[in-house]
Design a protein around this motif. Structure first.
Motif, mmCIF file in Angstrom:
data_model
loop_
_atom_site.group_PDB
_atom_site.id
_atom_site.type_symbol
_atom_site.label_atom_id
_atom_site.label_comp_id
_atom_site.label_asym_id
_atom_site.label_seq_id
_atom_site.Cartn_x
_atom_site.Cartn_y
_atom_site.Cartn_z
ATOM 1 N N ILE B 71 37.677 29.576 43.113
ATOM 2 C CA ILE B 71 37.505 29.635 41.672
ATOM 3 C C ILE B 71 37.393 31.079 41.207
ATOM 4 N N THR B 72 36.550 31.833 41.863
ATOM 5 C CA THR B 72 36.388 33.213 41.416
ATOM 6 C C THR B 72 37.701 33.963 41.492
ATOM 7 N N ARG B 73 38.399 33.765 42.604
ATOM 8 C CA ARG B 73 39.624 34.570 42.715
ATOM 9 C C ARG B 73 40.645 34.181 41.656
ATOM 10 N N SER B 74 40.716 32.906 41.341
ATOM 11 C CA SER B 74 41.668 32.501 40.308
ATOM 12 C C SER B 74 41.277 33.080 38.955
ATOM 13 N N TYR B 75 39.993 33.062 38.679
ATOM 14 C CA TYR B 75 39.546 33.593 37.397
ATOM 15 C C TYR B 75 39.945 35.055 37.236
ATOM 16 N N TYR B 76 39.678 35.802 38.270
ATOM 17 C CA TYR B 76 40.011 37.227 38.197
ATOM 18 C C TYR B 76 41.472 37.413 37.856
ATOM 19 N N ARG B 77 42.288 36.639 38.522
ATOM 20 C CA ARG B 77 43.710 36.854 38.393
ATOM 21 C C ARG B 77 44.221 36.511 37.006
ATOM 22 N N GLY B 78 43.571 35.546 36.396
ATOM 23 C CA GLY B 78 44.076 35.114 35.109
ATOM 24 C C GLY B 78 43.597 35.942 33.931
#
Lengths: 1100, 212
Positions: B71-78
């Motif tokens: 979740i965290t990594r996806s958030y960062y990317r978006g």
């Protein structure tokens, strides 16, 4: 503010505490008066709802009676009522925001229960909002996410109703799993993960999730991932020009997101779910789409992906997912399996029985997720005891269509899927494959061991009779064909190994290395499996290693060391990593001598390669040190490497793509030099490590050798210049400037001991810039930059100050000393590089030359030498003297050290002519010309110093090492008559020479080089491996020399030829040309003396 | 609705540093901070104007999701911008910045604008992290820095808007690939004629009727 003022006015007409029960009562009143939303009361309602939120949160923290009232008056019902009036976005958004804030900020469990009771929240969840509005969508999904974060053993009952089989929070959320907006998808994933976590403690809910939703959700998810992969592959195939990097990296990141998400589910470790998920991943995605693509012939099927893409994706899988049942099976197929895994007769792989269809296929789920959820809900209501799932639903509805196989049956129901063509193909195949994938799947399932409840239902319906021989698909045919004409039973592994070949490029090889690395580091893979194949298992004792692999790795290294090698640095580094992993068992190296010899051959090649690029230029030193720094400070991180989409595209050389240097081929001379340096470093360090020898020569500057702040030095008789240091921020300090071999330092007197000083600042001379100050002839501006390692940070100078001296004479002296010191420091490092490369070391030549040049400037050298000597003077006798001894000795010591290590190089510097062939010859002449150019300035110093050095060298063996040292630091001694202006001319001259040389090297040398290098190198490797299969590692050095001495005759010819061509080529002053020829013999003689003197202390 | 660009932000930092309060303070001024009431929210949107252009900011708080790596990594990317928040009254939250930043740099696209925020600047008496330390950290890592107070609303507006300005500049420079929505930037539907009307409606709702 608007709303607030209104509420004050609208209240009892007086300002009253808005955070109170009374105010809530008033709000309630407003709500009852405005049950219908109109344009007129819209603002009022929104503000009312908002205020209620505020009061409720205040009540949660301060006054529970507020909640009682809220509940008593059933105020949630008003909210719902407003919502259902389709009151428009404005009100909707406010309501959702209110709900968000409410659930986020409520801290008391009881308040939460109040809010959740009455099922109102579920009604809101299932309310059909206008999801085309991105803001409503965002608030809605945030609301669900907030709720999911409130899930726990107690609250879960408010959301999951086991009697009606409703779990709106979860089922509504997963409908958006493939929403185009990434933030929404992320929120959905968060919600599911939160739900799964809670379901661990709730059997009913778990059953519901698994039986009613797992198969539809996971099959759709897997299809979604696969569709992305196919898109990704298309992107790679159509993007040889690197135009679409943005899109590609987006797709790669998406794949990573999915893998991480799957891994997050798997590590919740809910066995029920994991079984279903593993089955889907393995049999519907990884095996049929990824693994099968490794071997499928290019023409066989449209839907396959490129082998390199599949290798890349599989590496990611192994790097991220460590769930044992999944990765072990996957690894087993890749490393052990053959194509039979794709046939329906899966009795061999019972444990891998695909439950969701007999043939492992990447197929589209029969219906959209939303529809399967709908169906399962209805069915669940009708006959809850049956525990239906989407498969038997499909059968119920489309019994007649089931003939087409699972894929075909889905075709008709298809909704909202973008990839229509895939479906079409699938359908086609269904009919073509003679109607039975579905049937056969059931049959095989029946025979399988996956006795899961889900399957039971399906099996009732199985028509085993349908399982007939005729159900042969394309894949099976291919598989069968492959099996017959290749005897190998491990087609995937063969493919993996054969892709390690780097002759044309290392496109595939890099991925294979990553895959092997990932597999060997995976915690989920059975050690036995790896050991059976002798794959490198890190940190494990063993006595053998996979020869196939090691040989291929060494071949990669060898190719990397070739001048036109197509191996990228990342590939090489990874090969080194894997090789170490393979042959290092505990503290022992189990590498066979043959392999070690081959490796040494590669190392030797890299040395030759680097020699071709070695130049006397300043920048070479900076590059050399920078490469060492970046190699040690940023070791390869495979996981990060595999996150980079750019390596998916065919390897390229141009930096215009923005691809990292290590992940592409070099472009231009500078990068080629850098690459050669890096290759040399890597192979050197690998070879040293395998032979458990310590690195003694790198880095060139070891921090522990340097003078540091707060060191206390004996400065008696040292040359010190007093100055005022005015730093950039205005700070001032009185300091004494002292220049050492590698460093300049600012000291202040030590209070306790006369003549001693405390270092307040020390910086490397080589990184220093000195310039005059425009309107002050007594001042210098000095900046020292620290070579930075962090690309994000701006390089900050560690010193940036004006130095103000007593008068302009002292200023000039200081300037010259610093400038000279800088040159000298750099020159000494260059010498050490030369030694490292087995090139003739300059100082000897310099001395000789200086001596030959003689006398004119000799007396002028004295005053500065004074300083140098005084620095050194206390050094020798005071070896036992406290702090200073240890500290001050350092620079001198470092040099001594360095020279003693140089010794093997002059020693083996007969080698340059022999092995280095053309390149060395060139370097020699560089040296010579550089020196001759410099000689006018340095003469004095050389004159002063050569006699003692030579006498020392001959006198006593031990002292022999020190003397060149003492001469070395003294060389900076400046003729005071020398104006600073003359220095630029010097460097210009050298530069010129170097430039012309490099040009010449491009045009003239390569033919000679390649002719010499290649046969020589291969010969070397063979010779070594043949000569001494049992020879111990320690003999290595001598071996080398011997070898090199074997072939000096023809090589020297080459050198000479080179030399002469060069002298004519260069339009250097006549001095040089005349000098050039005598230099060489002299040099060699000098080398010989070194060899004699230093033979004994040779340590490494 | 009509905006020239939509920027997605995330807010990161240790728990309890006041991320969701900052968010609410920025997106909805109607919730005035009162001394005995702290309210936060996990999502908010607001329209701002930069260079005469309507820009919509969508801010996603990542609180409570740290346990899932995906979740965290996806958030960062978006996200196009990130507010990295620490609490000036708690040194540990400052000490954790490096970890947060490493994470952010690792997962985000390289152009993401990161603003460092020292929150709770109203609690001067309990300050544990000097302003200069925050500045130094920001300088060292190439971040923009600001001290804010969600309570007094000091600098909150500026923090979000300056970040947006930076992103906007990067767009103008052509650094951001605005056609790739994965970067956290979306080009709005261009309806120049209706934009003014819609925006005023937006303002009333979003900014709490600041116009009146």
């Amino acid at each position: 503010m608007f709303g607030r003022s209104r509420s004050w006015v609208g209240g009892q007409g007086k300002a009253k505490n808005i955070h109170s029960l009374d105010h809530l009562k008033y709000m309630y009143h407003v709500l009852t008066k405005n049950t219908t939303v109109t344009d007129h009361n819209r603002n009022l309602l929104v503000e009312t709802i908002r205020s209620i939120t505020e009061i409720l949160i205040w009540g949660d923290q301060n006054d529970s009676s507020v909640f009682d009232f809220f509940l008593e008056k059933n105020m949630f019902a008003f909210f719902l009522n407003i919502l259902r009036q389709k009151s428009g976005r404005y009100v909707c958004v406010q309501l959702l925001q209110t709900l968000n804030i409410l659930f986020e900020n409520i801290s008391h469990e009881t308040s939460l229960y109040y809010l959740l009771s009455n099922n109102h929240v579920n009604s809101i969840i299932v309310h059909k909002f206008d999801f085309s509005d991105e803001e409503i969508m965002a608030y809605y999904i945030s609301f669900l996410k907030t709720l999911s974060l409130k899930l726990n053993n107690h609250t879960v009952h408010f959301f999951y109703n086991e009697h009606t089989n409703d779990f709106a929070l979860y089922t509504e959320a997963i409908k958006f799993f493939n929403h185009p907006e990434s933030m929404v998808r992320i929120a959905v994933r968060t919600i599911t993960l939160n739900v799964y976590k809670v379901s661990l403690d709730n059997q009913h809910m778990l059953h519901y999730i698994r039986d009613k939703t797992a198969v539809p959700y996971f099959s759709n998810l897997v299809w979604f991932i696969g569709s992305h992969v196919i898109e990704l592959d298309k992107c790679v195939q159509t993007d040889e020009e690197h135009k679409n990097r943005g899109k590609l990296s987006g797709l790669v990141a998406e794949h990573l997101d999915h893998l991480h998400y799957l891994n997050d589910i798997l590590i919740i470790n809910c066995e029920f779910l994991n079984d279903v998920l593993t089955d889907h991943l393995l049999n519907r995605l990884f095996l049929p789409l990824y693994v099968y693509s490794l071997v499928s012939p290019e023409t066989s099927e449209e839907r396959r992906i490129n082998p390199q893409v599949s290798l890349y994706l599989l590496s990611q899988v192994f790097l991220i997912i460590h769930y044992q049942p999944l990765v072990n099976q996957l690894a087993d197929v890749i490393l052990n399996g053959d194509l039979s895994v794709f046939t329906p007769q899966t009795d061999v792989h019972k444990n891998m029985q695909p439950s969701a269809g007999g043939v492992r296929r990447f197929v589209k789920p029969p219906e959209s997720l939303e529809r399967s959820l709908e169906l399962s809900r209805h069915r669940g209501r009708k006959r809850t005891q049956k525990r239906p799932n989407y498969k038997n639903l499909g059968e119920d509805e489309d019994d007649e269509r089931a003939v087409g196989g699972s894929g075909g049956s889905g075709g008709g129901l298809e909704e909202g899927w973008d990839d229509d063509s895939c479906r079409e193909r699938e359908k086609g195949k269904g009919t073509e494959g003679i109607g039975g994938a579905g049937g056969s799947s059931k049959g095989s399932r029946a025979s399988g061991e996956t006795a899961e409840e889900i399957e039971m239902v399906v099996m009732e319906k199985c028509k085993v009779s349908e399982l007939t021989e005729q159900n042969i698909t394309d894949e099976e045919k291919t598989a069968a064909a492959t099996r017959t004409h290749t005897q190998k039973s491990r087609p995937f592994l063969d493919m993996v190994y054969s892709a390690l070949d780097c002759t044309d490029d290392d496109y595939h090889a890099l991925f294979v290395l990553c895959l092997l690395y990932a597999v060997s580091h995976s915690k989920g893979i059975n050690r036995d499996l790896l050991e059976r194949l002798q794959l490198p298992v890190p940190e494990q004792e063993r006595s053998s290693y996979s020869q196939v692999l090691v040989e291929r790795l060494i071949r990669v290294m060898n190719q990397a060391a070739q001048p036109d090698g197509k191996v990228r640095l990342a590939t090489l580094e990874l090969s080194c990593l894997l090789l170490k992993q393979s042959v290092l068992s505990g503290n022992q190296c189990i590498i066979k001598d043959v392999h070690l010899a081959c490796l040494e051959g590669a190392r030797e090649e890299s040395l030759h390669l680097l020699r071709r690029f070695y130049k006397g230029e300043e920048i070479f030193l900076d590059m050399f040190e920078d490469e060492y720094r970046s190699m040690t400070s940023k070791p390869l991180n495979v996981e990060y490497l595999m996150m980079d989409a750019s390596i998916l595209l065919p390897p390229t050389g141009t930096p215009l793509t923005g691809i990292d240097f290590v992940k592409r081929l070099p472009c231009g001379d500078v990068e080629k030099t850098r690459r050669a340096i890096r290759v040399f470093f890597m192979l050197r360090s690998l070879s040293l490590q395998l032979q458990s020898e310590p690195e003694t020569q790198l880095p060139l500057t070891r921090p522990e050798d340097l003078i540091k702040t707060d060191d206390v030095l004996d400065l008696n008789n040292s040359d010190l210049i007093a100055c005022m240091v005015v730093s950039k921020d205005g700070g001032q300090a009185q300091r004494f400037l002292a220049v050492d071999v590698y460093q300049m330092s600012l000291v202040e007197p030590e209070t306790k001991r006369l003549g001693w000083g405390v270092v307040k600042f020390a910086g490397l001379l080589q990184d220093m810039q000195v310039s005059g100050v425009e309107d002050d002839s007594r001042a210098l501006n000095i900046v020292i930059h620290k070579p930075s390692s962090n690309p994000h940070a701006k390089p900050l100078p560690i010193l940036q100050a004006n130095f103000i001296f007593a008068d302009h004479i002292r200023c000039i002296i200081a300037k010259q000393r610093l400038a000279k010191g800088r040159i000298q420091a750099r020159r000494m490092k260059m010498q050490r590089i030369a030694a490292l490369l087995d090139l003739p070391v300059q100082p000897s030549a310099t001395e000789v030359l200086g001596f030959g040049q003689t006398a004119n400037a000799s007396p002028s050298g004295l005053p500065f030498r004074f300083y140098e000597q005084s620095r050194r003077a206390p050094n020798d006798p005071t070896a036992n003297r406290s702090v200073f001894a240890s500290v001050d000795k350092v620079p001198g010591f470092a040099v001594a050290h360095c020279v003693s290590q140089h010794s093997p190089s002059p020693l083996s510097s007969p080698s340059p002519p022999s092995s280095g062939s053309g390149s060395t010859g060139r370097c020699d002449s560089v040296t010579a010309s550089t020196i001759s150019a410099q000689s006018p300035t340095d003469d004095g110093a050389f004159l002063e110093h050569t006699p003692p050095s030579s006498s020392g060298g001959e006198g006593d063996g031990g002292g022999g090492e020190v003397t060149p040292v003492s001469s070395a630091p003294s060389t900076p001694a400046l003729a005071p008559s020398l104006t600073p202006a003359s220095q630029p001319t010097i460097s210009l001259l050298t530069d010129n020479n170097a430039d012309s040389l490099s040009v010449e090297s491009l045009t003239l040398l390569p033919p000679a080089d390649s002719a010499h290098l290649h046969p020589c190198a291969s010969h070397t490797a063979v010779a070594q491996s043949l000569q001494r299969p049992d020879a111990s590692i320690a003999e290595e050095e001598e071996e080398e020399e011997k070898r090199e001495e074997e072939s000096p005759t023809d090589e020297t010819d080459a050198t000479v030829r080179e030399e002469t061509t060069e002298t004519t080529e260069l339009a250097t002053p006549t001095d040089d040309t005349t000098e050039d020829t005598p230099t060489d013999p002299l040099q060699e003689r000098d080398d010989d003396t070194h060899t004699d003197t230093i033979d004994s202390p040779e340590l490494d | 609705m009509a905006y020239a660009y939509l920027f997605k932000y995330i807010i990161i930092g240790d728990t309890g540093v006041g991320k969701s309060c900052l968010l609410l303070q920025f997106t909805d001024k109607r919730f005035q901070p009162v001394h005995d009431l702290t309210i936060g929210v996990e999502f908010g949107a607001r329209m701002i104007t930069i260079d005469g252009k309507q820009i919509k900011l969508q801010i996603w708080d990542t609180a409570g999701q740290e346990s899932f790596r995906s979740i965290t990594r996806s958030y960062y990317r978006g996200a196009a911008g990130a507010l990295l928040v620490y609490d000036i009254t708690r040194r540990d939250t400052f000490n954790h910045l490096t970890t947060w930043l490493e994470d952010a740099r690792q997962h985000s696209n390289s152009n993401m604008v990161i603003m460092l925020i020292g929150n709770k600047s109203d609690l001067e008496s309990r300050r544990e992290v000097k302003k200069e330390e925050g500045e130094a950290f920001a300088r060292e890592h190439g971040l923009i820095f600001m001290e804010t107070s969600a309570k007094t609303a000091s600098n909150v507006e500026e923090a979000f808007i300056n970040t947006a300005k930076e992103i906007y500049e990067k767009i103008q420079e052509g650094v951001f690939d605005i056609n790739n929505e994965a970067n956290g930037i979306k080009i709005g539907p261009q309806h120049p004629t209706t934009s003014s009307i819609l925006t005023s409606g937006q303002g009333g709702q979003q900014a709490g009727g600041g116009c009146c």
